[in-house]
Design a protein around this motif. Sequence first.
Motif, PDB file in Angstrom:
ATOM      1  N   LYS A  11      25.597  41.437   1.753  1.00  0.00           N
ATOM      2  CA  LYS A  11      24.711  40.274   1.804  1.00  0.00           C
ATOM      3  C   LYS A  11      24.459  39.729   0.405  1.00  0.00           C
ATOM      4  N   ARG A  12      24.228  40.609  -0.545  1.00  0.00           N
ATOM      5  CA  ARG A  12      23.956  40.184  -1.928  1.00  0.00           C
ATOM      6  C   ARG A  12      25.173  39.490  -2.536  1.00  0.00           C
ATOM      7  N   LEU A  13      26.346  40.034  -2.323  1.00  0.00           N
ATOM      8  CA  LEU A  13      27.566  39.407  -2.846  1.00  0.00           C
ATOM      9  C   LEU A  13      27.734  38.001  -2.291  1.00  0.00           C
ATOM     10  N   LEU A  14      27.457  37.837  -1.020  1.00  0.00           N
ATOM     11  CA  LEU A  14      27.588  36.515  -0.409  1.00  0.00           C
ATOM     12  C   LEU A  14      26.563  35.545  -0.979  1.00  0.00           C
ATOM     13  N   GLU A  15      25.395  36.043  -1.352  1.00  0.00           N
ATOM     14  CA  GLU A  15      24.367  35.190  -1.955  1.00  0.00           C
ATOM     15  C   GLU A  15      24.759  34.746  -3.360  1.00  0.00           C
ATOM     16  N   ILE A  16      25.319  35.670  -4.152  1.00  0.00           N
ATOM     17  CA  ILE A  16      25.607  35.326  -5.553  1.00  0.00           C
ATOM     18  C   ILE A  16      26.979  34.709  -5.763  1.00  0.00           C
ATOM     19  N   ALA A  17      27.907  34.908  -4.829  1.00  0.00           N
ATOM     20  CA  ALA A  17      29.262  34.370  -5.013  1.00  0.00           C
ATOM     21  C   ALA A  17      29.853  33.870  -3.697  1.00  0.00           C
ATOM     22  N   PRO A  18      29.244  32.869  -3.085  1.00  0.00           N
ATOM     23  CA  PRO A  18      29.731  32.416  -1.777  1.00  0.00           C
ATOM     24  C   PRO A  18      31.141  31.841  -1.803  1.00  0.00           C
ATOM     25  N   SER A  19      31.555  31.247  -2.918  1.00  0.00           N
ATOM     26  CA  SER A  19      32.892  30.647  -2.958  1.00  0.00           C
ATOM     27  C   SER A  19      34.002  31.693  -2.943  1.00  0.00           C
ATOM     28  N   GLN A  20      33.673  32.927  -3.217  1.00  0.00           N
ATOM     29  CA  GLN A  20      34.678  33.994  -3.229  1.00  0.00           C
ATOM     30  C   GLN A  20      34.977  34.524  -1.829  1.00  0.00           C
TER      31      GLN A  20
END
Length: 119
Positions: A11-20
Motif C-alpha cells: 500500500k505504501r509503495l503504491l502511495e509514493i510511486a503510483p506510476s511504477q
Amino acid sequence: MKARIEKKLSKRLLEIAPSQFHGAWIDKGEPTELAYEQGTRVSHIWSVGGGVDYWGEGCDAYTVWEIWKMNWCWHGPFEVYPGGHRHEGYPNTEGFRPTTINLLKLAADCERSHKEAHK
C-alpha cells in the motif's frame, strides 16, 4: 517478513510511486503466497499482474511489494556494467543495500524523476 507487513508495504509503495505500478488492483481472492506459507488470513492486498495473456494462459499475480523487490534494480539510477564485464548490460548495484527503507526511498526517487521527466 509477515504477510501483514507485506500488505502495508504494498500500500505504501503504491502511495509514493503510483506510476511504477500501472494496473495495480486489490486482490480480494486468494491469500498471497507469503500469507499461505504463514497460515494467516491476510487479504485485500494491492497486486499487479494476473489475468490471461494473448494465448489465454493464466499469468502470475504478485503483490506490489513482491514485484518491486524483484525489479528495483531496473528502475534506479544505476549505470550498466560495461561491455566485456561478465554482467554486461545489467545495472551495477554495488554499494546499494536493498533494505526496506532504501527500497522505499528508491521508489520515491524514481517517482520524483518520472514526474520531472513528464512535466
